[in-house]
Structures are given as C-alpha cells and as structure tokens.
Design a protein around this motif. Structure first.
Motif, PDB file in Angstrom:
ATOM      1  N   TYR A 105       0.846  -1.200   0.000  1.00 11.98           N
ATOM      2  CA  TYR A 105       0.000   0.000   0.000  1.00 11.98           C
ATOM      3  C   TYR A 105       0.881   1.250   0.000  1.00 11.98           C
ATOM      4  N   ALA A 106       1.907   1.260   0.846  1.00 18.27           N
ATOM      5  CA  ALA A 106       2.772   2.436   0.942  1.00 18.27           C
ATOM      6  C   ALA A 106       3.537   2.683  -0.357  1.00 18.27           C
ATOM      7  N   THR A 107       4.074   1.627  -0.943  1.00 22.57           N
ATOM      8  CA  THR A 107       4.819   1.824  -2.188  1.00 22.57           C
ATOM      9  C   THR A 107       3.891   2.290  -3.311  1.00 22.57           C
ATOM     10  N   ALA A 108       2.646   1.832  -3.305  1.00 25.24           N
ATOM     11  CA  ALA A 108       1.687   2.286  -4.318  1.00 25.24           C
ATOM     12  C   ALA A 108       1.410   3.778  -4.180  1.00 25.24           C
ATOM     13  N   ARG A 109       1.597   4.323  -2.989  1.00 28.04           N
ATOM     14  CA  ARG A 109       1.433   5.758  -2.762  1.00 28.04           C
ATOM     15  C   ARG A 109       2.717   6.537  -3.041  1.00 28.04           C
ATOM     16  N   GLY A 110       3.728   5.861  -3.523  1.00 22.06           N
ATOM     17  CA  GLY A 110       4.970   6.532  -3.888  1.00 22.06           C
ATOM     18  C   GLY A 110       6.023   6.551  -2.810  1.00 22.06           C
ATOM     19  N   ILE A 111       5.793   5.912  -1.685  1.00 19.49           N
ATOM     20  CA  ILE A 111       6.790   5.891  -0.610  1.00 19.49           C
ATOM     21  C   ILE A 111       7.915   4.943  -0.997  1.00 19.49           C
ATOM     22  N   ARG A 112       9.132   5.426  -0.819  1.00 14.70           N
ATOM     23  CA  ARG A 112      10.312   4.660  -1.211  1.00 14.70           C
ATOM     24  C   ARG A 112      11.293   4.480  -0.056  1.00 14.70           C
ATOM     25  N   GLN A 113      10.870   4.810   1.162  1.00 12.36           N
ATOM     26  CA  GLN A 113      11.747   4.604   2.319  1.00 12.36           C
ATOM     27  C   GLN A 113      10.901   4.211   3.524  1.00 12.36           C
ATOM     28  N   PHE A 114      11.451   3.309   4.334  1.00 10.71           N
ATOM     29  CA  PHE A 114      10.714   2.732   5.445  1.00 10.71           C
ATOM     30  C   PHE A 114      11.575   2.698   6.699  1.00 10.71           C
ATOM     31  N   SER A 133      12.812  14.555   5.159  1.00  7.50           N
ATOM     32  CA  SER A 133      12.069  15.670   4.566  1.00  7.50           C
ATOM     33  C   SER A 133      11.082  15.152   3.525  1.00  7.50           C
ATOM     34  N   ARG A 134      11.153  13.839   3.250  1.00 10.30           N
ATOM     35  CA  ARG A 134      10.264  13.208   2.290  1.00 10.30           C
ATOM     36  C   ARG A 134       9.440  12.137   2.990  1.00 10.30           C
ATOM     37  N   PRO A 135       8.284  11.755   2.408  1.00  7.43           N
ATOM     38  CA  PRO A 135       7.415  10.775   3.070  1.00  7.43           C
ATOM     39  C   PRO A 135       8.146   9.475   3.399  1.00  7.43           C
ATOM     40  N   VAL A 136       7.756   8.897   4.524  1.00 10.09           N
ATOM     41  CA  VAL A 136       8.370   7.670   5.007  1.00 10.09           C
ATOM     42  C   VAL A 136       7.270   6.728   5.487  1.00 10.09           C
ATOM     43  N   GLY A 137       7.482   5.451   5.324  1.00  9.84           N
ATOM     44  CA  GLY A 137       6.576   4.451   5.877  1.00  9.84           C
ATOM     45  C   GLY A 137       7.112   3.983   7.219  1.00  9.84           C
TER      46      GLY A 137
END
Length: 264
Positions: free
Chosen positions: A63-72, A147-151
């Motif tokens: 779900y997170a990667t589908a929203r464009g998140i690339r870091q966890f 500074s960018r979205p994170v899961g």
C-alpha cells in the motif's frame, strides 16, 4: 571496522525469538521454544496469528509503495523471516530503502547478517521508546531523508510495551518526524472471544520477563492520534485489504490482532 555484535543470552526467552518459533524459524533457543510451546497449548491458533500478521506486513508495505513511498523505518523489526520489508517493497520499486531497528540483540545479529553488503538497508539496535536515538543515528540519517514521506512500521511490537508517558511521547515524536504523505502501519494483539485465555498467555510472557500487553480497539486506536486512518480503518488483521493469496480465514477475530494503516 565492523560493528560489534550485542550479547545474546540463550537462557533468557526473547519476544523476537519466540515469534521466530511461531513462524517456523531456526533462530531460537530451548528457552524460547518452551515459552512458545506453552503459548500454543493455551492458544493453538498462535502460529496462524503470526502468519496473519506477516501477511498484513506485505499488504501494508505494498500500500505504501503504491502511494509513492520509497523509504521505510521498521521499528521492532524482529528476526528475518520470509518477505522482509525491503524484499516486499522492492518487488514494486527497486530503489526502496529500509532502516530496521530492534531492541533484541538476536534480531539485530541475524538482520545484519541478512543485509550484509546491501547499501539501501541498515539495521540498528534501538528502543522504540527512545525515538531520538533511533531517528538521529548516523546510519539512519544517512539512509533516510525525513524531509520526504516515510513508511513507519510498528508491527506486533507495541503490545510488548506498557502504557505510560514514555510510550505516548514516543508516538508523538514519530508522528512529528514524519512529513506529510507519510504512512504509519500498526498491528497489535487484542482480546478474542475468551479474554481470560489471552490474559493467561500475557501472564506466561510476563513471568519470563517479556511483558505482553493486549489492548482493545479503543486503546490501539489512540496510537493513531494525529494520523488519518485509511479504509477499512482499524480491523482484525485478515480484514485489512485481503489478497486472494492470503491464508483462508473463517473468523478474522480468531487471529487476535488489530491492524490499521494511516496517513500523515
């Protein structure tokens, strides 16, 4: 210079190693297997609870990667099992980066071994309730751009932490560190049709020095304060956006786990 490995006590049961037993792993000791066996005697569905949680991990990461998140940031990441966060994430986007953090030295040891030579992952030993020490670790800061979205993943870990100011402050700190567009995924042990049985399992863990704190939906829901739960909200884990390939479940409540994903 290699990072020294933290000490491991094979005679003291570990929540991470007990969970490894439930998943059929081999990174555990007799002390862990004894606790796991007794837990399964009390609640025979315990291994299926662990498998259902692993399935939720896969769905939440996708779900997170589908929203464009690339870091966890995987907090309480545990001992490596099949379909670890970086593997699931990279099945969608090869450039995903993952920081694993766990307080358990066995989990740290085996995850470091698994990730050796992977430049887009890091593993640290850290206490979830001390977020500054995790978020400001040089290895984490070098890997993740906050500074960018994170899961942020807290899967099957919060039920090992007692209620109190330290846990509340930690949840606030992770929320404030997450930029808009970030995602928080939580899974948590809850009570089933026979709460007394779950209490007996909790007592078993407590007597081994590993606290276990089952919580109801209202209390688990408070961990999401300041976030917006996405559909279907906080539900039993098999009901959170199930996949066709998931293990069939006739009664989701028997999996004794609440799960939800929220956005910042």
């Amino acid at each position: 210079m290699s990072t020294p490995q933290p000490p491991i006590d094979p005679n003291r049961p570990s929540a991470a190693r007990i969970y490894d037993v439930y998943l059929g792993g081999g990174h555990n000791f007799a002390s862990d297997r004894a606790v796991a066996a007794r837990a399964v005697e009390l609640l025979p569905e315990t291994p299926s609870v662990a498998r259902a949680n692993r399935a939720f991990l896969r769905r939440a990461v996708r779900y997170a990667t589908a929203r464009g998140i690339r870091q966890f940031l995987d907090l309480g990441s545990g001992i490596p099992a099949g379909d670890n966060v970086h593997q699931v994430a990279r099945s969608t986007a090869e450039d995903c980066r993952v920081a694993y953090a766990d307080i358990d030295p066995t989990a740290v040891l085996y995850t470091r071994h698994l990730l050796d030579g992977d430049p887009r992952t890091v593993v640290i030993q850290g206490d979830l309730q001390r977020p500054a020490m995790i978020l400001h670790q040089p290895a984490v800061r070098d890997l993740l751009d906050l500074s960018r979205p994170v899961g942020i993943l807290m899967l099957a870990v919060l039920h090992y932490l007692p209620d109190g100011p330290a846990l509340d402050a930690a949840m606030d700190a992770y929320r404030e560190a997450a930029p808009p567009g970030s995602v928080l995924a939580i899974s948590h042990l809850t009570f089933g049709d026979d709460p007394a049985l779950v209490d007996r399992v909790a007592d078993l863990y407590n007597r081994t020095g590993t606290p276990l704190v089952p919580r109801d939906a209202d209390r688990v829901g408070r961990f999401f304060e300041g976030w917006r739960l996405v559909e279907p909200g906080l539900v039993h884990s098999p009901r959170w956006r199930p996949d066709d390939g998931d293990e069939p479940v006739s009664d989701a409540a028997q999996r004794l786990t609440l799960a939800g994903v929220a956005e910042r």
